[in-house]
Design a protein around this motif. Structure first.
Motif, PDB file in Angstrom:
ATOM      1  N   PHE A 261     -49.456  -1.610 -25.341  1.00 25.36           N
ATOM      2  CA  PHE A 261     -50.206  -0.810 -25.180  1.00 25.36           C
ATOM      3  C   PHE A 261     -49.643   0.660 -24.083  1.00 25.36           C
ATOM      4  CE2 PHE A 261     -50.387  -5.648 -24.594  1.00 25.36           C
ATOM      5  CZ  PHE A 261     -51.839  -5.167 -25.539  1.00 25.36           C
ATOM      6  N   SER A 262     -48.372   0.552 -24.800  1.00 27.22           N
ATOM      7  CA  SER A 262     -48.212   1.644 -24.193  1.00 27.22           C
ATOM      8  C   SER A 262     -48.746   3.169 -25.184  1.00 27.22           C
ATOM      9  CB  SER A 262     -46.796   2.498 -24.119  1.00 27.22           C
ATOM     10  OG  SER A 262     -46.141   1.150 -23.026  1.00 27.22           O
ATOM     11  N   ARG A 263     -49.024   2.586 -26.620  1.00 25.38           N
ATOM     12  CA  ARG A 263     -48.888   3.446 -27.930  1.00 25.38           C
ATOM     13  C   ARG A 263     -50.321   3.932 -27.494  1.00 25.38           C
ATOM     14  NH1 ARG A 263     -44.762   0.253 -30.172  1.00 25.38           N
ATOM     15  NH2 ARG A 263     -42.931   1.412 -31.343  1.00 25.38           N
ATOM     16  N   VAL A 264     -51.673   2.644 -26.765  1.00 20.53           N
ATOM     17  CA  VAL A 264     -53.248   2.958 -27.391  1.00 20.53           C
ATOM     18  C   VAL A 264     -53.470   4.078 -26.141  1.00 20.53           C
ATOM     19  CG1 VAL A 264     -55.291   1.472 -25.683  1.00 20.53           C
ATOM     20  CG2 VAL A 264     -53.571   0.408 -27.655  1.00 20.53           C
ATOM     21  N   ALA A 265     -52.759   4.208 -25.227  1.00 23.37           N
ATOM     22  CA  ALA A 265     -52.598   5.540 -23.898  1.00 23.37           C
ATOM     23  C   ALA A 265     -52.115   6.856 -24.850  1.00 23.37           C
ATOM     24  CB  ALA A 265     -51.790   4.894 -22.647  1.00 23.37           C
ATOM     25  N   ARG A 266     -51.034   6.691 -25.631  1.00 22.14           N
ATOM     26  CA  ARG A 266     -50.642   7.807 -26.029  1.00 22.14           C
ATOM     27  C   ARG A 266     -51.673   8.130 -27.465  1.00 22.14           C
ATOM     28  NH1 ARG A 266     -49.139  12.427 -26.092  1.00 22.14           N
ATOM     29  NH2 ARG A 266     -48.502  13.076 -28.304  1.00 22.14           N
ATOM     30  N   GLU A 267     -52.439   7.160 -28.190  1.00 22.65           N
ATOM     31  CA  GLU A 267     -53.508   7.982 -29.463  1.00 22.65           C
ATOM     32  C   GLU A 267     -54.937   8.595 -28.085  1.00 22.65           C
ATOM     33  OE1 GLU A 267     -54.069   3.689 -31.162  1.00 22.65           O
ATOM     34  OE2 GLU A 267     -52.376   3.664 -31.837  1.00 22.65           O
ATOM     35  N   ALA A 268     -55.040   7.627 -26.701  1.00 26.74           N
ATOM     36  CA  ALA A 268     -55.762   8.335 -25.986  1.00 26.74           C
ATOM     37  C   ALA A 268     -55.697  10.290 -25.449  1.00 26.74           C
ATOM     38  CB  ALA A 268     -56.234   7.513 -25.164  1.00 26.74           C
ATOM     39  N   GLY A 269     -54.182  10.357 -25.759  1.00 27.05           N
ATOM     40  CA  GLY A 269     -54.360  11.510 -25.410  1.00 27.05           C
ATOM     41  C   GLY A 269     -52.685  12.280 -24.467  1.00 27.05           C
ATOM     42  N   ALA A 270     -52.464  10.973 -23.501  1.00 29.05           N
ATOM     43  CA  ALA A 270     -51.897  10.873 -22.139  1.00 29.05           C
ATOM     44  C   ALA A 270     -50.237  11.255 -23.554  1.00 29.05           C
ATOM     45  CB  ALA A 270     -52.189   9.821 -21.717  1.00 29.05           C
ATOM     46  N   GLN A 271     -48.899  11.482 -22.214  1.00 32.04           N
ATOM     47  CA  GLN A 271     -48.069  11.707 -22.150  1.00 32.04           C
ATOM     48  C   GLN A 271     -47.776  10.358 -21.304  1.00 32.04           C
ATOM     49  OE1 GLN A 271     -45.280  13.884 -22.896  1.00 32.04           O
ATOM     50  NE2 GLN A 271     -46.904  15.103 -24.844  1.00 32.04           N
ATOM     51  N   VAL A 272     -46.900   9.186 -21.866  1.00 36.42           N
ATOM     52  CA  VAL A 272     -46.198   7.595 -21.385  1.00 36.42           C
ATOM     53  C   VAL A 272     -44.910   7.898 -21.216  1.00 36.42           C
ATOM     54  CG1 VAL A 272     -47.005   5.865 -22.066  1.00 36.42           C
ATOM     55  CG2 VAL A 272     -48.938   7.352 -23.035  1.00 36.42           C
ATOM     56  N   VAL A 273     -44.575   7.496 -20.489  1.00 42.16           N
ATOM     57  CA  VAL A 273     -43.671   7.234 -19.868  1.00 42.16           C
ATOM     58  C   VAL A 273     -43.821   5.371 -19.769  1.00 42.16           C
ATOM     59  CG1 VAL A 273     -41.624   7.157 -17.786  1.00 42.16           C
ATOM     60  CG2 VAL A 273     -43.047   9.181 -18.509  1.00 42.16           C
ATOM     61  N   ALA A 274     -42.777   4.768 -20.257  1.00 38.48           N
ATOM     62  CA  ALA A 274     -42.946   2.972 -20.357  1.00 38.48           C
ATOM     63  C   ALA A 274     -41.683   3.093 -19.907  1.00 38.48           C
ATOM     64  CB  ALA A 274     -43.155   2.982 -22.382  1.00 38.48           C
ATOM     65  N   TRP A 275     -41.555   1.869 -19.139  1.00 38.63           N
ATOM     66  CA  TRP A 275     -41.004   1.051 -18.112  1.00 38.63           C
ATOM     67  C   TRP A 275     -41.139  -0.360 -18.663  1.00 38.63           C
ATOM     68  CZ3 TRP A 275     -38.167   4.733 -15.193  1.00 38.63           C
ATOM     69  CH2 TRP A 275     -38.475   5.541 -14.636  1.00 38.63           C
ATOM     70  N   ASP A 276     -40.179  -1.176 -19.132  1.00 40.82           N
ATOM     71  CA  ASP A 276     -39.392  -2.375 -18.300  1.00 40.82           C
ATOM     72  C   ASP A 276     -38.016  -2.786 -18.648  1.00 40.82           C
ATOM     73  OD1 ASP A 276     -41.136  -4.656 -20.312  1.00 40.82           O
ATOM     74  OD2 ASP A 276     -39.285  -5.208 -19.947  1.00 40.82           O
ATOM     75  N   SER A 277     -38.247  -3.955 -17.853  1.00 41.66           N
ATOM     76  CA  SER A 277     -36.742  -4.428 -16.735  1.00 41.66           C
ATOM     77  C   SER A 277     -35.812  -5.339 -18.023  1.00 41.66           C
ATOM     78  CB  SER A 277     -37.049  -5.714 -15.922  1.00 41.66           C
ATOM     79  OG  SER A 277     -37.855  -6.586 -16.479  1.00 41.66           O
ATOM     80  N   GLU A 278     -36.806  -5.139 -18.717  1.00 45.44           N
ATOM     81  CA  GLU A 278     -35.492  -6.188 -19.723  1.00 45.44           C
ATOM     82  C   GLU A 278     -35.058  -5.166 -20.762  1.00 45.44           C
ATOM     83  OE1 GLU A 278     -36.533  -9.759 -23.193  1.00 45.44           O
ATOM     84  OE2 GLU A 278     -36.621 -10.061 -20.791  1.00 45.44           O
ATOM     85  N   LEU A 279     -34.268  -5.192 -21.120  1.00 45.27           N
ATOM     86  CA  LEU A 279     -32.465  -4.493 -22.209  1.00 45.27           C
ATOM     87  C   LEU A 279     -33.243  -4.148 -23.170  1.00 45.27           C
ATOM     88  CD1 LEU A 279     -31.135  -2.072 -22.091  1.00 45.27           C
ATOM     89  CD2 LEU A 279     -29.173  -3.887 -21.832  1.00 45.27           C
ATOM     90  N   SER A 280     -33.369  -5.227 -23.516  1.00 41.56           N
ATOM     91  CA  SER A 280     -33.528  -5.789 -25.294  1.00 41.56           C
ATOM     92  C   SER A 280     -35.495  -5.018 -25.660  1.00 41.56           C
ATOM     93  CB  SER A 280     -33.538  -7.558 -26.180  1.00 41.56           C
ATOM     94  OG  SER A 280     -34.277  -7.776 -25.152  1.00 41.56           O
ATOM     95  N   CYS A 281     -36.422  -5.299 -25.025  1.00 44.98           N
ATOM     96  CA  CYS A 281     -37.748  -4.586 -24.611  1.00 44.98           C
ATOM     97  C   CYS A 281     -37.630  -3.278 -25.086  1.00 44.98           C
ATOM     98  CB  CYS A 281     -38.198  -5.152 -23.609  1.00 44.98           C
ATOM     99  SG  CYS A 281     -38.549  -6.391 -23.722  1.00 44.98           S
ATOM    100  N   VAL A 282     -36.302  -2.218 -24.378  1.00 48.44           N
ATOM    101  CA  VAL A 282     -36.552  -1.035 -24.169  1.00 48.44           C
ATOM    102  C   VAL A 282     -35.525  -0.320 -25.622  1.00 48.44           C
ATOM    103  CG1 VAL A 282     -35.994   1.385 -23.228  1.00 48.44           C
ATOM    104  CG2 VAL A 282     -36.245  -1.242 -21.555  1.00 48.44           C
ATOM    105  N   GLU A 283     -34.723  -0.960 -26.338  1.00 50.81           N
ATOM    106  CA  GLU A 283     -33.946  -1.100 -26.915  1.00 50.81           C
ATOM    107  C   GLU A 283     -34.458  -1.051 -28.274  1.00 50.81           C
ATOM    108  OE1 GLU A 283     -31.189   0.082 -29.812  1.00 50.81           O
ATOM    109  OE2 GLU A 283     -30.559  -0.091 -27.648  1.00 50.81           O
TER     110      GLU A 283
END
Length: 428
Positions: A261-283
């Motif tokens: 859903f970060s990509r949905v926000a980006r497609e809407a034209g926003a600059q996105v900082v996407a946070w998660d607590s799980e290292l594998s997800c961020v990787e």
């Protein structure tokens, strides 16, 4: 600037561009020029990066050093704080770190590079991915003799790790209590070729390190039976509609997982900082962004129950994660129950937290009958009688007005688009 190194580094995407200030900007005594670098939307630090981000930052540093040495210059430091992520790539932000090469001395930033880049990467690749975070206990990077003790014995058979970690760490400890010898003034031992060879050796060593896969609980959150493709497609459409109503220019996606859903926000034209607590997800998210490539999204590591604090001298050298910018909208999808039930944070405190950080909030309420919460409560007592839709609306209603409420198809979950009130109705 005169030799063209600046232009070539900027063209290669290795150095942030800048403009020279006009005459109306006073130049402080002792300085020759004021410059305005291109602004980075969000400043991040190495403790918030996944393995591949830290590795790309290390390689960017070495590429700059290689090009600089070839033109008679060098980096005077090699701190990870001088790297930021801009347009999806690691870029150096401190132009003033480029100085004339001094052939009578070794690369003075060599130890700093090994402590802040190579040491954490080696621990993550050869021991455990989470050890990369341990290095944040030291502002200047993890001491190499500590890294050496933690690494497996087999790493002594790796030429790069042997030289740049094990022997380097031993030499640092050996010389720590001895007076420093005078620098070599005859230029015999530290030619441009020696500097270039050192950078090339470090480059080979870093490139041979690969991320180890950590066992993530939620890396396939949107790919299992409980949250199938039809659910995700419907939710993406609803999220896009709600984002269009708020029209944010900047979005912080808390609990972003792999960025669906970060990509949905980006497609809407926003600059996105996407946070998660799980290292594998961020990787996984970062590697996907790099492969496409995707600009305008920055995946970062954050545990909201133990977030990145203000650090350094007087707590002002590195601001806390929430003090480095203010988003127009925060997204918290499939996150609330992890904080309220998984970490025992009362709904009233969660409402106040979100109100403090953003004027708009797009949040998902997951009821207790949801399979995910059944899993969470399977091995513990349900001590959360207030965790209901009515309890949620009461707690958040003290700080926000509800703009729109939308049930998510194929589930009992509900999306809320909330707008912060000018003054809270009450202060729980």
């Amino acid at each position: 600037m005169e030799g063209g190194l600046y232009s070539r580094l900027v063209a290669a995407g290795l150095l942030v561009p800048h403009e020279e200030a006009d005459a109306s900007v006073p130049c402080p005594p002792g300085f020759s020029q004021v410059i305005h670098p291109r602004q980075v939307p969000y400043i991040s630090y190495a403790g918030e990066w996944c393995f591949s981000q830290l590795r790309d930052a290390a390689l960017t540093t070495l590429r700059i050093q290689q090009r600089a040495v070839a033109e008679g210059m060098s980096l005077s430091d090699a701190t990870s704080s001088n790297i930021q992520f801009l347009d999806g790539a690691a870029v150096w932000i401190d132009t003033s770190s480029l100085v004339r090469l001094r052939p009578e001395t070794p690369w003075l930033a060599y130890g700093q590079f090994c402590r802040e880049f190579l040491g954490p990467l080696a621990l993550a690749a050869r021991c455990h991915p989470d050890l990369q975070r341990v290095t944040e206990l030291w502002m200047g990077g993890m001491p190499l003799h500590v890294v050496s003790r933690l690494l497996p014995r087999r790493t002594w058979l790796s030429p790069g790790l042997l030289v740049h970690i094990h022997l380097h760490g031993w030499m640092e400890r050996r010389t720590a209590t001895r007076p420093r010898s005078a620098p070599n003034r005859n230029g015999g031992g530290y030619s441009a070729g020696a500097h270039a060879g050192l950078a090339q050796s470090l480059m080979r060593t870093v490139r041979r390190l690969r991320p180890r896969r950590s066992a993530g609980k939620w890396s396939d959150y949107y790919g299992d039976a409980d949250t199938g493709t039809e659910y995700v497609a419907a939710k993406r459409k609803l999220v896009a509609e709600l984002l269009a109503m708020a029209a944010p220019k900047t979005v912080w996606d808390l609990g972003a997982n792999v960025g669906t859903f970060s990509r949905v926000a980006r497609e809407a034209g926003a600059q996105v900082v996407a946070w998660d607590s799980e290292l594998s997800c961020v990787e996984d998210f970062y590697q996907a962004c790099r492969a496409r490539p995707e600009k305008g999204i920055l995946p970062l590591l954050l545990d909201l129950t133990n977030p990145s604090p203000a650090r350094g001298w007087d707590g002002t050298e590195r601001p806390a994660w929430c003090d480095r910018g203010k988003p127009d909208l925060v997204m918290a999808l499939a996150l609330l129950h992890h904080l309220a039930i998984g970490n025992n944070v009362p709904l009233e405190r969660l409402a106040r937290f979100f109100a403090r950080h953003s004027p708009w909030l797009l949040i998902e309420f997951v009821p207790k009958q949801d399979p995910r919460i059944h899993q969470m409560l399977a091995l513990r007592e349900d001590i959360f009688p207030g965790y209901t839709a009515a309890g949620f609306e009461h707690a958040f209603g003290a700080w926000f007005d509800t703009v729109r409420t939308v049930p998510v198809p194929r589930s009992e979950r509900v999306l809320y688009l909330l707008r912060r009130r000018a003054s809270p109705a009450s202060k729980p």
